[in-house]
Design an enzyme around this catalytic site. Structure first.
Site: not given
Lengths: 253, 326
Positions: A49-51
């Site tokens: 995930f980009e997080t």
């Protein structure tokens, strides 16, 4: 076995993911496709995930990429800096497959997720790029989810948020982008790919009961359809795993 | 700002009143529906701060409530949404469509790099993200406006040739300008009285945002004394030298989630999304949830113990396993 369009689309995307792929996913159906691949055909794929979460357990389905459910049982919980550096990393970046969605797409797979109408006085404002532009800029291969509608398959985008092949075969190179670009477009009527020479969208397959002509009717631009075949419907195993292991409470399906 | 003093603890009212001034440049931490500093956001709305210039990357609930509370004039952002609850932030969408706020669009990585550049004390950092796109071509702030405020760079983005003659298989880069906010507010799980911070779960871009800022206000679930965090310093992300104010606010990210403490509240999130579509209903919602309460604790009393218990995190997985999210 009966299946819904959403289930068919999810399975189609999952089939594009291979063991060893690092799958960058967003919210909703793209996250479900990554979960489906892991549970059905690519158990050694890695959800990312980009997080900043890598290899989340996803025991319960997340409703956003910052959902605490993605933070549980990961290999590492970092931040945005870690995530986007992973995509550009010379050693692991090539293995990242992006899954994206958008409000508009053009023949070269460029995406708009920012505005409809004039940028300074928009008719409709959307969420904006988020990490989509970064993913589309960096990763070697991306899979795009789109609903078939004339206003979504546009000759000219109202705003180019995320780069596909830009204006053709040399578009990315001329702009200064690394190689890569969109690989498949999965819609609610069929699946498109991109011609390796022209980098223009082509029809690869129709869902059962759908003709190429019907698909063209839902687009502003014309694409080649002579290579289109009928797409295999989901198997019972695929559907059972999708429903029971990935989204048992029907939060996305 | 007085970064070495021993005790920086103050009330939320005092911290917002003292540091968040009308027209200031503000950055808030968190990501969409997680660890937004919501108690602080509500206090900013309550104190009717105006004309804020806000920086965020993928913010959701916090930025949307600030816009809905009429606190924001300008916004630099990558994404406004909360996932399934609001695929696009509703007050944000309306404000952009009605042109009541000015927006400058960037990508998530660009915003993160901009905060990092600010934290590093350099004017810009390079990336290849967004080459060939309208993120470079289309500007929300005019050049004239950019020249007027010395806190804003004179250009949105600059495309430059790789000065190392194509080394690294890169011909061109996009230079993204640094951000140094007047104030950054983050919500963390644990802080000590001097402002050392420990976050659990993902840190998003909170570290870069915190270190880029002139003033850093920290709200925290648990406030501990200095020795506590120093026993396991490897788990801390922000040292006290960056901190200006520390405020203990249990459930300070509510209605957004705080890993290992509580989940997001689907009841609030859904009610918000419904209310936000209508001006009158939204005004009433703000009255009921913000203006009717003097403090965040009062708002939590209003929400009630039952709902707060329903979102408490299961220790182990870090979220509320049985939460009804339909």
């Amino acid at each position: 076995m009966e299946y819904t369009l959403k289930e068919l689309m999810t399975i189609c995307a999952a089939r594009e993911i291979n063991n060893g792929d690092i799958v960058f996913c967003g919210t909703g159906i793209s996250m479900l496709a990554a979960m489906a691949a892991k549970n059905i055909n690519a158990p050694e794929s890695v959800i990312f995930f980009e997080t900043g979460a890598i290899d989340s357990e996803l025991a319960h389905i997340p409703l956003a990429v910052a959902d605490p459910r993605i933070m549980y049982h990961t290999s590492a919980n970092g931040g945005l800096m870690d995530a986007f550096c992973t995509m550009q990393n010379p050693f692991v970046g090539q293995r990242v497959v992006g899954i994206l969605g958008a409000a508009q797409i053009d023949i070269y797979g460029n995406l708009n997720s920012t505005v409809i109408g004039d940028y300074d006085a928009p008719d409709v404002r959307f969420s904006g790029s988020g990490g989509a532009c970064d993913v589309a800029s960096f990763v070697s291969r991306s899979i795009i989810f789109m609903k078939m509608e004339k206003r979504k398959f546009k000759k000219k985008l109202d705003y180019l948020t995320s780069p596909g092949y830009l204006d053709g075969p040399d578009g990315r190179k001329n702009a200064g982008l690394p190689p890569g670009g969109p690989d498949k477009v999965i819609t609610d009527m069929g699946v498109m790919g991109f011609d390796p020479d022209t980098r223009q969208m082509i029809l690869l397959g129709c869902f059962p009961g759908i003709t190429p002509a019907q698909i063209l009717d839902h687009m502003e631009f014309e694409i080649r359809t002579d290579r289109a075949v009928e797409i295999d419907v989901p198997t019972q195993t695929e559907l059972t795993l999708l429903r029971e292991k990935c989204d048992p409470h029907g939060l996305i399906l | 700002m007085m970064t070495t003093q021993k005790n920086k603890v103050m009330t939320l009212k005092e911290a917002i009143n003292r540091y968040v001034t009308n027209g200031c440049h503000l950055s808030i931490g968190g990501f969409t529906l997680n660890r937004n500093p919501m108690a602080a956001v509500h206090e900013i709305i309550r104190q009717e701060k105006r004309d804020l210039h806000v920086y965020a990357h993928s913010n959701g609930q916090g930025v949307d409530e600030l816009i809905g509370g009429r606190c924001v004039s300008r916004l630099e952002i990558a994404y406004g949404g909360t996932g399934k609850f609001m695929s696009t932030c509703i007050r944000f969408r309306q404000a952009v469509q009605e042109q009541t706020i000015a927006v400058e669009d960037y990508s998530n990585f660009q915003m993160t790099l901009r905060f990092l550049a600010g934290a590093m004390g350099i004017p810009f950092l390079p990336t290849r993200s967004s080459l060939g796109t309208d993120i470079i071509e289309k500007w929300g702030f005019s050049q004239e406006f950019r020249h007027k405020d010395p806190r804003i760079p004179n250009q949105k983005l600059v495309v430059a040739a790789n000065p190392f003659d194509g080394w690294g298989e890169t011909e061109k880069v996009v230079l993204v300008p640094a951000i140094n906010p007047d104030v950054t507010i983050i919500h963390v799980q644990t802080a000590d009285v001097k402002g050392n911070c420990r976050m659990e779960g993902l840190t998003f871009a909170d570290v870069e945002q915190a270190k880029a800022s002139r003033v850093l206000i920290i709200t925290c679930e648990d406030l501990v004394d200095e020795d506590y965090l120093k026993t396991e310093p490897d788990r801390n992300q922000i040292p006290f030298i960056h901190a200006t104010a520390v405020v203990k606010v249990p459930f300070g990210a509510y209605p957004t989630a705080c890993f290992q403490y509580y989940d997001y509240d689907p009841v609030y999130m859904k009610a918000y999304a419904r209310a936000a579509t209508d001006d009158t209903v939204f005004a009433q919602f703000l009255n009921d949830m913000v203006f009717a309460h003097n403090t965040h604790a009062d708002l939590l009393d209003h929400v009630g113990r039952h709902r707060l218990e329903s979102i408490l995190a299961d220790r182990g997985c870090g979220y509320a396993k049985d939460l009804d999210r339909k």
